[in-house]
Design a protein around this motif. Structure first.
Motif, PDB file in Angstrom:
ATOM      1  N   ASP A  98       1.031  -1.296  -0.156  1.00  0.00           N
ATOM      2  CA  ASP A  98      -0.055  -0.060   0.001  1.00  0.00           C
ATOM      3  C   ASP A  98       0.746   1.350  -0.080  1.00  0.00           C
ATOM      4  O   ASP A  98       0.466   2.230  -0.514  1.00  0.00           O
ATOM      5  CB  ASP A  98      -0.802   0.029   1.224  1.00  0.00           C
ATOM      6  N   VAL A  99       1.924   1.162   0.479  1.00  0.00           N
ATOM      7  CA  VAL A  99       2.923   2.334   0.721  1.00  0.00           C
ATOM      8  C   VAL A  99       3.180   2.937  -0.608  1.00  0.00           C
ATOM      9  O   VAL A  99       3.348   4.219  -0.791  1.00  0.00           O
ATOM     10  CB  VAL A  99       4.391   1.702   1.217  1.00  0.00           C
ATOM     11  N   HIS A 100       3.239   2.280  -1.664  1.00  0.00           N
ATOM     12  CA  HIS A 100       3.547   2.809  -3.106  1.00  0.00           C
ATOM     13  C   HIS A 100       2.906   3.995  -3.463  1.00  0.00           C
ATOM     14  O   HIS A 100       2.995   4.775  -4.175  1.00  0.00           O
ATOM     15  CB  HIS A 100       3.688   1.629  -4.005  1.00  0.00           C
ATOM     16  N   LEU A 101       1.203   3.898  -2.989  1.00  0.00           N
ATOM     17  CA  LEU A 101       0.509   4.986  -3.451  1.00  0.00           C
ATOM     18  C   LEU A 101       1.055   6.477  -2.937  1.00  0.00           C
ATOM     19  O   LEU A 101       0.680   7.375  -3.442  1.00  0.00           O
ATOM     20  CB  LEU A 101      -0.755   4.761  -2.956  1.00  0.00           C
ATOM     21  N   SER A 131       1.004   1.462 -10.593  1.00  0.00           N
ATOM     22  CA  SER A 131      -0.071   0.554 -10.257  1.00  0.00           C
ATOM     23  C   SER A 131      -1.271   1.393 -11.224  1.00  0.00           C
ATOM     24  O   SER A 131      -0.879   2.609 -11.754  1.00  0.00           O
ATOM     25  CB  SER A 131      -0.548   0.452  -9.059  1.00  0.00           C
ATOM     26  N   SER A 132      -2.414   0.801 -11.162  1.00  0.00           N
ATOM     27  CA  SER A 132      -3.520   1.324 -12.031  1.00  0.00           C
ATOM     28  C   SER A 132      -3.881   2.727 -11.593  1.00  0.00           C
ATOM     29  O   SER A 132      -4.241   3.500 -12.147  1.00  0.00           O
ATOM     30  CB  SER A 132      -4.567   0.473 -12.201  1.00  0.00           C
ATOM     31  N   GLU A 133      -4.239   2.726 -10.040  1.00  0.00           N
ATOM     32  CA  GLU A 133      -4.477   3.875  -9.553  1.00  0.00           C
ATOM     33  C   GLU A 133      -3.720   4.944  -9.882  1.00  0.00           C
ATOM     34  O   GLU A 133      -3.942   6.156 -10.218  1.00  0.00           O
ATOM     35  CB  GLU A 133      -4.494   3.802  -7.714  1.00  0.00           C
ATOM     36  N   MET A 134      -2.156   4.723  -9.798  1.00  0.00           N
ATOM     37  CA  MET A 134      -1.198   5.986 -10.054  1.00  0.00           C
ATOM     38  C   MET A 134      -1.498   6.276 -11.404  1.00  0.00           C
ATOM     39  O   MET A 134      -1.176   7.527 -11.681  1.00  0.00           O
ATOM     40  CB  MET A 134       0.199   5.269  -9.435  1.00  0.00           C
ATOM     41  N   CYS A 135      -1.522   5.447 -12.340  1.00  0.00           N
ATOM     42  CA  CYS A 135      -1.552   5.581 -13.788  1.00  0.00           C
ATOM     43  C   CYS A 135      -2.679   6.468 -14.181  1.00  0.00           C
ATOM     44  O   CYS A 135      -2.551   7.502 -14.886  1.00  0.00           O
ATOM     45  CB  CYS A 135      -1.399   4.103 -14.605  1.00  0.00           C
ATOM     46  N   ARG A 136      -3.915   6.067 -13.421  1.00  0.00           N
ATOM     47  CA  ARG A 136      -5.123   7.057 -13.611  1.00  0.00           C
ATOM     48  C   ARG A 136      -4.878   8.396 -13.166  1.00  0.00           C
ATOM     49  O   ARG A 136      -5.096   9.215 -13.915  1.00  0.00           O
ATOM     50  CB  ARG A 136      -6.280   6.354 -12.755  1.00  0.00           C
ATOM     51  N   HIS A 163       3.233   1.809 -20.433  1.00  0.00           N
ATOM     52  CA  HIS A 163       2.758   1.240 -19.381  1.00  0.00           C
ATOM     53  C   HIS A 163       1.587   1.452 -18.941  1.00  0.00           C
ATOM     54  O   HIS A 163       0.741   0.781 -18.472  1.00  0.00           O
ATOM     55  CB  HIS A 163       3.896   1.318 -18.532  1.00  0.00           C
ATOM     56  N   VAL A 164       0.811   2.725 -18.968  1.00  0.00           N
ATOM     57  CA  VAL A 164      -0.314   3.233 -18.639  1.00  0.00           C
ATOM     58  C   VAL A 164      -1.266   2.454 -19.328  1.00  0.00           C
ATOM     59  O   VAL A 164      -2.398   2.006 -18.577  1.00  0.00           O
ATOM     60  CB  VAL A 164      -0.272   4.806 -18.815  1.00  0.00           C
ATOM     61  N   ILE A 165      -1.063   2.448 -20.567  1.00  0.00           N
ATOM     62  CA  ILE A 165      -2.259   1.688 -21.377  1.00  0.00           C
ATOM     63  C   ILE A 165      -2.246   0.239 -21.068  1.00  0.00           C
ATOM     64  O   ILE A 165      -3.433  -0.217 -20.896  1.00  0.00           O
ATOM     65  CB  ILE A 165      -1.807   1.624 -22.970  1.00  0.00           C
ATOM     66  N   ARG A 166      -1.069  -0.396 -20.720  1.00  0.00           N
ATOM     67  CA  ARG A 166      -1.282  -1.771 -20.325  1.00  0.00           C
ATOM     68  C   ARG A 166      -2.096  -1.862 -18.976  1.00  0.00           C
ATOM     69  O   ARG A 166      -2.764  -2.921 -18.826  1.00  0.00           O
ATOM     70  CB  ARG A 166       0.091  -2.443 -19.953  1.00  0.00           C
TER      71      ARG A 166
END
Lengths: 739, 207
Positions: A98-101, A131-136, A163-166
């Motif tokens: 979780d830390v990564h967020l 991660s997907s949240e970060m990318c969004r 990467h974001v698209i993936r």
């Protein structure tokens, strides 16, 4: 507290350690020092400590307590701190923590930093572990950077966008406007990553694919410039101008041209040009040629071009460089389906590759050889493949044996040849043959009626030589049990009949029973074979003796069989000849098809039989199957020697060939009023995926009125998270179970 | 996509490991979250297995291997090159050109050579972080970023210069030195006239 030691010092110290234990001690000491330094919130030395932590992480020691420190470093103003902080984040963190967020905000600020290298670091980190949240959250920033004129940032932004698209495919549309003038860049780095981005978008969405088809002329032009341009020292690798970019463009062209006539036509010229003009003396040239060949084969190219491509592959096969040969074999494998005849021309070279010393090449050649086998070349190819089976590594033997069986089944020119081939495989690689081939072979032998005598003779001779290879022994004992009378009477037409007496045959079979080399399954096979011979041979007393001895065997399976056979001799002797009759011809059944409740008749199911319950008794303990989408239940009704003849004992085996386990599996059954049912507890309530195990449950049905047994079954289980309920009716239990 | 880049020596000691995807063995795949310790164990196991596969290869066989059981299975390939005492192993999936990756390894090694001036294993050992930074300019997120050696070297140089101007990792002592240099110390008088002092030295016994 003294200043923490430098990274260099730590490395030097660790290298002096002479044992693993010493190293562990040093590292633990240093870890403790680092931990206390972290606790002191020391800003100056944090970067040094994290660097040391990363080194220890590489050696395999836990470093998770450094994760938060990396975040603090990222938030610092200094470039040094950021650099090591981001590296630490990429190595120690991933989306599972979780830390990564917490990094998201820092990355956002850094994406807008004034220094391009800081922006680059942020893009790099986002593109590696976002991660997907970060990318969004950060996709907008990436999109902005994709339009910048700074080529250093632009190329990084392009890969970050991939990467974001993936991670979040829905965001693909967002990047579409920015791609408009990506290909007009002069910088090769940007061009390269742009082509990667375009490739990713085309692979993911057919709409994008059709949208980008209009780029084909531009791509062709870029490729042409690369080939025609003179020596450019910047991008030159062994005399070829930017081969990496050429390969990327060829790959994109492949995707764009597939299935589209116009695009394919636009590419034909340039592909021919690349194919003929590229220098092949070095690896780079071959890499480009290889890519060109793959592209030609995939798009709708004209036939002349295809022939050119296959010939290039043929040339590759003769190249001295092993890598080239490997790559050629791989691509021939891909094209053999579509251009079978063209590849056949190179069959002899491919077969020669079977004798190569290199394991990877041998494997490819083997797969390709199997793909090339057809009715015309079966005899020649089989000779080569059998020779290969003899001499290859054990890892290959199982696959090769299976392949040979399949090929023999499809293209056998004669039954005798087929049986000979199988014999050869069993004798040379008998222990590597897969377990499921034993029933298949038995079925094959049963169906080749005219070859019975020949088969049993050859198998008997093989047994005399070697009893260590279990599949061979199992098939042989089954055959001797079935056709022992043909063996003894010397009826073989195909070859010189051997003289063998009943006692000799029984000696061999009894030898199998006592040998240490025989597995329990094999022992079961041989005991049953001996029993069957009681109706075919005249040495009844000997057989009775053997069977009664094993009635007290420690092996429960063997004991059960012996006791049942004993019962056959004593109480059911009138039934014995009928029970031990020759097996009828078995029909081929489909296995595990996605069919609804299938109620199959006992005999035809012998191929899906659990190998423990052998098709040795003439009317086998019937299998009544319930099949549904990869989940199957097989019931077998035994007539266990039971004091109460009114009780039928049914065992169900549930197996699951789907990719998810079935949990909380509950089997319920209901019977008509005149019956009484007792369900014993199941072996477990999880049916593992991929047929890795089965759930067994015993049902006892009291049937005092001796009526036709019918049963309604209900299955409840959880599959892939959702509960499932199945109902079915099972009606065709064999008569023995209720008479 | 490049799944992992591993550099280890002839004895299997890791010199650089970079994963772009997280590998979970079927057996280790557990319903609850993987702890961090598991990740390190997983990584070391992958290194050991890869080393085992690669080290028993002769020098005259091809440079491609199917991946081991821990690394994903049939779709992944190991493409490796052996330079003196080091193995450079790239684990890739089917979307990468095998021959292209071989060239990429060559470019990477030549770049290291330019950055370190005749690179050898010791350089990789003592400058693990720098090697990571160079790699970051070549491969990003598992995809090839830049293949022009001069470009890569130039960018790495500029970033190193930025770090140096801040003092670098070992910054603290350097700053201490410069801090001392900048201190304004008062003039130390050189000639101190103490005057004549009659010091009576007591006679000491020989011992």
């Amino acid at each position: 507290m003294p200043a923490p030691i430098r990274l260099r010092e730590l490395i030097r110290t660790i290298r002096t350690a002479r044992t693993q234990a010493e190293e562990r001690e040093m590292i633990q000491k240093e870890c403790a020092a680092i931990r206390s330094s972290f606790r002191e919130e020391d800003n100056t030395y944090r970067c040094r400590n994290v660097a040391k932590l990363l080194y220890m992480h590489m050696l395999g020691y836990p470093a998770h307590f450094g994760q938060l420190e990396c975040l603090k470093l990222i938030a610092s103003q200094k470039f040094t701190d950021k650099r090591i902080g981001y590296l630490g984040a990429m190595l120690l963190l991933d989306e599972r923590q979780d830390v990564h967020l917490l990094m998201t905000n820092c990355i956002k600020n850094d994406l807008n930093h004034s220094t391009q290298y800081v922006q680059g670091l942020a893009l790099c980190t986002l593109g590696c572990m976002g991660s997907s949240e970060m990318c969004r959250d950060l996709a907008g920033e990436v999109e902005k950077l994709l339009k910048t004129s700074n080529s250093y940032l632009r190329k990084k932004a392009a890969l970050c966008a991939v990467h974001v698209i993936r991670k979040v495919p829905e965001l693909m549309e967002m990047f579409l406007p920015a791609t408009k003038n990506l290909l007009s860049e002069k910088n090769h780095g940007v061009l390269h990553t742009s082509v990667v981005l375009l490739t990713e978008m085309c692979e993911r969405s057919p709409d994008m694919l059709s949208h980008f088809r209009k780029l084909v002329p531009q791509l062709v032009r870029i490729l042409k410039n690369l080939i025609m341009s003179g020596y450019s020292p910047e991008h030159d690798v062994s005399g070829i101008s930017d081969p990496f970019l050429q390969v990327r463009i060829l790959r994109l062209l492949r995707i764009l041209g597939k299935g589209d006539d116009d695009s394919s036509e636009a590419m034909n010229d340039i592909l021919a040009q690349v194919a003929t003009n590229t220098e092949t003396s070095k690896n780079v040239g071959n890499a480009i040629l290889y890519e060109t060949v793959l592209t030609i084969m995939d798009i709708k190219s004209e036939s002349g071009l295809r022939v050119l491509a296959i010939n290039i592959l043929g040339r590759f096969l003769l190249n001295n460089d092993k890598n080239i040969r490997y790559v050629a074999l791989t691509s021939l494998l891909k094209t053999v389906q579509t251009d079978h005849n063209a590849v056949q021309r190179h069959r002899s070279t491919i077969v020669d590759c079977l004798k190569d010393l290199d394991v990877s090449i041998k494997r490819r050649a083997m797969e390709l050889s199997f793909a090339l086998v057809n009715g015309n070349n079966i005899r020649g190819m089989m000779k080569e493949l059998l020779y290969f089976l003899d001499s290859c590594d054990p890892d290959f033997k199982a696959d090769c044996a299976s392949g040979i069986f399949l090929a023999a089944e499809k293209y056998a020119p004669s039954k005798r040849w087929h049986i000979d081939t199988i014999m050869r495989v069993l004798t040379t690689a008998g222990s590597y043959v897969r377990d499921d081939s034993v029933p298949n072979l038995i079925q094959l032998i049963t169906n080749s009626v005219e070859m019975h005598a020949y088969t049993v003779q050859r198998l008997y001779k093989a047994l005399l030589d070697d009893i260590s290879q279990q599949p061979l022994v199992q098939v042989a004992s089954w055959c001797i049990g079935e056709y022992g009378d043909l063996l003894v009477s010397g009826q073989c037409e195909e070859e010189e009949p051997i003289q063998v007496s009943e006692d000799e045959v029984l000696d061999v079979l009894e030898g199998l029973l006592v040998s240490n080399l025989s597995t329990p399954v094999t022992r079961g096979y041989s005991l049953t074979a001996i029993m069957k011979l009681s109706t075919r041979f005249s040495s009844l007393n000997r057989i009775k003796k053997v069977v009664s001895i094993y009635g007290s065997s420690i092996d429960v399976e063997l004991q059960q069989r012996a006791v049942e056979y004993n019962a056959l001799f004593k109480k059911y002797d009138h039934m014995r000849p009928a029970l031990l009759e020759r097996m009828p011809i078995m029909e081929k059944t489909a296995t595990n098809g996605p069919s609804e409740t299938v109620q199959t008749n006992g005999e035809t199911d012998s191929t899906i039989l659990d190998t423990k319950h052998l098709p040795s008794i003439s009317q086998p303990a019937s299998q009544v199957g319930f099949l549904k989408h990869g989940f199957s239940i097989q019931t077998c009704a035994h007539f266990r020697s039971n004091p109460n003849p009114n009780i039928a004992v049914i065992t169900i085996h549930a197996t699951n060939s789907t990719e998810a386990d079935m949990t909380e599996f509950v089997f319920q059954a209901a019977v008509p009023k005149t019956f009484q049912l007792q369900l014993l507890s199941p072996s477990s309530n999880v049916v593992p995926a991929f047929n890795q195990g089965s759930v067994t449950q015993v049902i006892r049905v009291l049937n005092p009125q001796k009526q036709q047994l019918r049963m309604r079954i209900k299955l409840t289980y959880t599959h892939k998270g959702s509960p499932v309920q199945d109902l079915a009716e099972v009606n065709n239990f064999p008569p023995q179970s209720w008479q | 996509m490049i799944k992992a880049i591993l550099i280890f020596n002839n004895h299997g000691k890791p010199r650089l490991i970079r994963f772009y995807q997280y590998f979970l063995n079927m057996q280790l795949q557990i319903k609850h979250l993987c702890t961090n310790k598991m990740a390190e164990d997983m990584q070391q196991q992958i290194i050991r297995e890869t080393f085992h596969l690669v080290s028993k290869r002769d020098d005259n066989v091809c440079n491609f291997l199917e991946g081991g059981s821990l690394i994903g299975g049939s779709d992944y390939k190991l493409i490796y090159r052996h330079y003196a005492t080091l193995y450079f192993v790239f684990c890739v999936d089917s979307s990468e050109s095998e021959l292209g990756i071989l060239d990429l390894i060559q470019v990477f090694v030549e770049t290291l050579d330019k950055c370190f001036e005749n690179v050898c294993e010791l350089d990789l050992i003592f400058h693990m972080d720098k090697v990571h930074y160079i790699l970051q300019e070549v491969v990003m997120g598992g995809m090839v970023l830049e293949t022009n050696m001069n470009e890569i070297v130039a960018q790495v140089e500029l970033q190193n210069r930025m770090e140096k101007s801040e003092g670098g990792l070992s910054g603290a002592p350097a700053r201490a030195v410069s801090a001392v240099k900048n201190m304004n110390l008062p003039e130390i008088p050189r000639n101190i006239n103490i005057g004549d002092i009659n010091i009576k030295v007591p006679s000491l016994s020989p011992f």
